[in-house]
Design an enzyme around this catalytic site. Structure first.
Site, PDB file in Angstrom:
ATOM      1  N   ASP A  62      17.956   5.890 -15.302  1.00  0.00           N
ATOM      2  CA  ASP A  62      18.026   7.087 -16.149  1.00  0.00           C
ATOM      3  C   ASP A  62      17.255   6.834 -17.448  1.00  0.00           C
ATOM      4  OD1 ASP A  62      18.912   9.321 -17.775  1.00  0.00           O
ATOM      5  OD2 ASP A  62      20.490   9.565 -16.286  1.00  0.00           O
ATOM      6  N   SER A 113      18.730  15.057 -17.243  1.00  0.00           N
ATOM      7  CA  SER A 113      19.028  14.404 -15.963  1.00  0.00           C
ATOM      8  C   SER A 113      19.557  15.388 -14.933  1.00  0.00           C
ATOM      9  CB  SER A 113      20.055  13.287 -16.159  1.00  0.00           C
ATOM     10  OG  SER A 113      19.532  12.324 -17.026  1.00  0.00           O
ATOM     11  N   ASP A 167      28.807  12.331 -14.377  1.00  0.00           N
ATOM     12  CA  ASP A 167      27.603  12.554 -15.183  1.00  0.00           C
ATOM     13  C   ASP A 167      26.502  13.118 -14.270  1.00  0.00           C
ATOM     14  OD1 ASP A 167      26.138  12.596 -17.504  1.00  0.00           O
ATOM     15  OD2 ASP A 167      25.803  10.435 -17.604  1.00  0.00           O
ATOM     16  N   THR A 169      23.450  12.563 -12.993  1.00  0.00           N
ATOM     17  CA  THR A 169      22.738  11.985 -11.845  1.00  0.00           C
ATOM     18  C   THR A 169      23.621  11.839 -10.603  1.00  0.00           C
ATOM     19  OG1 THR A 169      21.130  10.921 -13.278  1.00  0.00           O
ATOM     20  CG2 THR A 169      21.371   9.996 -11.070  1.00  0.00           C
ATOM     21  N   ARG A 180      26.490  21.059 -16.704  1.00  0.00           N
ATOM     22  CA  ARG A 180      26.782  19.650 -16.447  1.00  0.00           C
ATOM     23  C   ARG A 180      28.037  19.162 -17.157  1.00  0.00           C
ATOM     24  NH1 ARG A 180      22.090  16.003 -18.921  1.00  0.00           N
ATOM     25  NH2 ARG A 180      23.716  14.426 -18.753  1.00  0.00           N
ATOM     26  N   GLU A 332      22.420   4.380  -9.697  1.00  0.00           N
ATOM     27  CA  GLU A 332      21.861   4.762 -10.994  1.00  0.00           C
ATOM     28  C   GLU A 332      22.146   3.725 -12.080  1.00  0.00           C
ATOM     29  OE1 GLU A 332      23.858   7.743 -13.340  1.00  0.00           O
ATOM     30  OE2 GLU A 332      22.016   8.303 -14.375  1.00  0.00           O
ATOM     31  N   ASP A 337      19.159   5.213 -20.519  1.00  0.00           N
ATOM     32  CA  ASP A 337      19.063   6.488 -21.240  1.00  0.00           C
ATOM     33  C   ASP A 337      20.025   6.540 -22.420  1.00  0.00           C
ATOM     34  OD1 ASP A 337      18.670   9.599 -21.362  1.00  0.00           O
ATOM     35  OD2 ASP A 337      20.830   9.295 -21.155  1.00  0.00           O
ATOM     36  N   LYS A 338      21.264   6.205 -22.195  1.00  0.00           N
ATOM     37  CA  LYS A 338      22.273   6.423 -23.246  1.00  0.00           C
ATOM     38  C   LYS A 338      21.997   5.532 -24.454  1.00  0.00           C
ATOM     39  CE  LYS A 338      25.575   7.936 -19.773  1.00  0.00           C
ATOM     40  NZ  LYS A 338      25.185   9.338 -19.909  1.00  0.00           N
ATOM     41  N   HIS A 341      19.025   6.910 -26.386  1.00  0.00           N
ATOM     42  CA  HIS A 341      19.533   7.944 -27.304  1.00  0.00           C
ATOM     43  C   HIS A 341      20.109   7.310 -28.569  1.00  0.00           C
ATOM     44  CE1 HIS A 341      19.173  11.627 -24.940  1.00  0.00           C
ATOM     45  NE2 HIS A 341      19.771  11.070 -23.911  1.00  0.00           N
ATOM     46  N   ASP A 379      14.272   9.440 -14.019  1.00  0.00           N
ATOM     47  CA  ASP A 379      14.428  10.900 -13.998  1.00  0.00           C
ATOM     48  C   ASP A 379      13.720  11.610 -15.145  1.00  0.00           C
ATOM     49  OD1 ASP A 379      16.218   9.915 -15.845  1.00  0.00           O
ATOM     50  OD2 ASP A 379      17.931  11.077 -15.126  1.00  0.00           O
ATOM     51  N   HIS A 380      13.498  10.924 -16.225  1.00  0.00           N
ATOM     52  CA  HIS A 380      12.725  11.507 -17.325  1.00  0.00           C
ATOM     53  C   HIS A 380      12.295  10.374 -18.245  1.00  0.00           C
ATOM     54  CE1 HIS A 380      16.259  10.884 -19.814  1.00  0.00           C
ATOM     55  NE2 HIS A 380      16.970  11.512 -18.897  1.00  0.00           N
ATOM     56  N   HIS A 427      14.876  12.933 -25.049  1.00  0.00           N
ATOM     57  CA  HIS A 427      14.018  12.673 -23.891  1.00  0.00           C
ATOM     58  C   HIS A 427      12.593  13.107 -24.222  1.00  0.00           C
ATOM     59  CE1 HIS A 427      17.783  13.545 -21.197  1.00  0.00           C
ATOM     60  NE2 HIS A 427      17.935  12.490 -21.963  1.00  0.00           N
TER      61      HIS A 427
END
Ligand SMILES: [Zn+2]
Length: 464
Positions: A62, A113, A167, A169, A180, A332, A337-338, A341, A379-380, A427
């Site tokens: 992610d 995501s 979450d 994904t 989501r 995943e 990702d987290k 961020h 995913d991004h 993202h």
């Protein structure tokens, strides 16, 4: 000052350079020149296999854009080193844009995501925030997912994440909902028509369990402890409804280790997202944080690693015999990702390396079971970038940054600049790496869109 892992560049000289007579220049940079593998034409040719796969393993990092991979590689094995994920023989790039909720004929260039996952899981673009449901729809409007198709055709199914299992994904594979955030029965304020009380399929947690996915491993116990408001299990928690539907529920690593094949398993190893592998200083505005080395091995022992969850999932999903139906498994690495961020370079790198270790487990399985399609992608794209060292007089340098001491023993400056320092970073919209091996892997080569990944996996399993 340097730790033991300090190795400098690991590259070696190539015969071609020696023959070219450039020896006087070799002293400068020779250790950092990677090995040249020579003509790879035959290797690439041998890696191309059409036809059907027995099993598909999708590894999804992610937020793992090219910059995140490069940061993790530089830090952990050095600039001339290679990660496990770098070893897959066939590689391409894919685009990831979403579409606009108010006008699905227009692209949304930066995806989340949920929309991204809907793309690779169903083959259709949707808008940000939607879980395998149609952009702009107001009722229950699902797109069929690769996991659902595989399950209907008799394959076993698995879904593993270091995030909450609800979450985006993991959600896109076995649930359909317009927002989501509707992760548990009491989180449904944006998803009224999906509520079980209103005759809908329920929250993401309820749908994952009701889909009877064979292996569900991750975090998010807090969502599954919520009470169901309608249908046959009204008044029970989602965990209790899972037990009633034949699941073995485990909540720590030692209990997971005892689960035997033949049992449907729901593993919930944290009330929220699973714990991070590494810690360190967050990126800071000028003068930045660091120089730092990360503090490794921080995950509590009662939570399994992503590699351990992958290994258990494969043990539970594996079916022996050439004629036996195989499985579809998604794994995943969620907190790359987290922590991107959170402007947390060590957190981010630790999760990326943990993801790489899980990929090694998948590749070891594929070595013994070559009729397995293995895909590694993301995913991004995301915020973090490797930038030039920030001069000591550049007090107006934008964003937050941190200096890391890499495995090369060199300093690497990582910048987080898509949002003001201290805010959650954003993202980004770049294309991503997709790499694969096994039957149908050639379909990742070139530039594709992530919706094509759905078709590649479906074709491999004979589902279209
Ligand atoms: Zn994110």
């Amino acid at each position: 000052m340097f730790r033991k892992r300090f190795v400098q560049c690991l590259g070696i000289l190539t015969p071609a350079i020696l023959l070219a007579g450039t020896t006087p220049a070799l002293a400068g940079g020779k250790k950092c020149t990677p090995r040249n593998d020579g003509d790879r034409t035959e290797k690439v040719r041998q890696a191309i296999h059409g036809g059907r796969a027995k099993n598909v393993i999708l590894f999804l990092g992610d937020g793992m854009g090219d910059s995140e991979i490069t940061i993790a590689r530089n830090y952990h094995v050095g600039a001339a080193g290679r990660l496990t994920m770098d070893s897959l023989p066939l590689t391409g790039a894919y685009t990831t844009y979403a579409v606009q909720e108010g006008n699905p004929d227009l692209p949304e260039y930066v995806t989340d995501s949920a929309a991204s996952g809907t793309g690779w899981a169903t083959g259709y673009k949707t808008s940000n925030g939607r879980i395998s449901s149609v952009a702009g729809s107001t009722g229950v409007a699902p797109y069929t997912t690769i996991l659902e198709l595989a399950q209907a055709a008799g394959y076993k199914t698995g879904n593993v994440s270091t995030a909450e299992l609800t979450d985006a994904t993991p959600a896109v594979l076995a649930s359909h909902i317009n927002a989501r955030g509707c992760q548990g029965p009491t989180n449904m304020s944006s998803c009224a028509v999906y509520k079980k009380l209103n005759g809908g399929p329920g929250s993401i947690a309820e749908q994952l369990v009701d889909h009877k996915v064979d292996v569900l491993l991750g975090g998010g116990k807090g969502r599954f402890d919520q009470i169901i408001d309608g249908g046959p299990y009204a008044g029970k928690s989602v965990v209790d409804s899972a037990i009633a539907q034949g699941y073995t529920v485990v909540t720590d690593a030692s209990a997971l280790a005892t689960v035997k094949p033949g049992q449907r398993v729901l593993g919930l190893f944290n009330s929220g997202n699973m714990s991070l592998e590494w810690t360190g200083e967050l990126a800071q505005p000028f003068p930045g944080s660091g120089p730092q080395t990360c503090v490794e091995d921080q995950r509590p022992a009662n939570e399994p690693s992503l590699a351990d969850m992958t290994s258990k999932a494969l043990e539970l999903l594996d079916r022996k015999g050439k004629s036996a139906k195989g499985f579809f498994l998604q794994v995943e690495g969620a907190s790359i990702d987290k922590q991107d961020h959170a402007s947390n370079p060590c957190g981010q790198i630790g999760e990326n390396i943990a993801f790489d270790k899980a990929i090694a487990v998948g590749l070891a399985y594929a070595k013994k079971n070559p009729d397995t399609l293995v895909i590694v992608t993301a995913d991004h794209a995301h915020t973090s970038q490797i930038i030039d060292p920030v001069p000591s007089n550049q007090t107006d340098h934008p964003g937050a940054f941190s200096v890391l001491i890499t495995a090369d023993g060199a300093e690497m400056t990582v910048n987080y600049g898509t949002e003001p320092p201290g805010s959650s970073q954003s993202h980004t919209g770049s294309q991503l790496r997709i790499a694969a091996q096994g039957p149908q892997a050639a379909n990742v080569v070139g530039v594709t869109d992530q919706t094509e990944l759905f078709h590649t996996m479906a074709r491999a399993l004979g589902l279209e």
